[in-house]
Design a protein around this motif. Structure first.
Motif: not given
Length: 64
Positions: A24-48
């Protein structure tokens, strides 16, 4: 920023699972990418929020 720590933790967990679960490697990597995007969104929200607060502070200092 505690939320960011939690999000990055989830991302890391997914990457670890990807390394351990070859079927299920591809599944977990896709999940990791979703969490990474959430982190980037959280950083952007903080600076905003910081920018808005700074602008409001500057505006209040100009008022008599």
């Amino acid at each position: 920023m505690n939320r960011l720590v939690e999000i990055r933790g989830q991302e890391s967990l997914c990457r670890e699972r990807a390394a351990l679960d070859s079927e299920r490697r591809l599944f977990w990597l896709a999940q990791a990418q979703e969490w990474e995007q959430r982190a980037l969104d959280e950083i952007a929200r903080h600076f905003q929020e910081c920018s808005i607060a700074q602008a409001e502070l500057a505006r209040s200092r100009r008022l008599p």
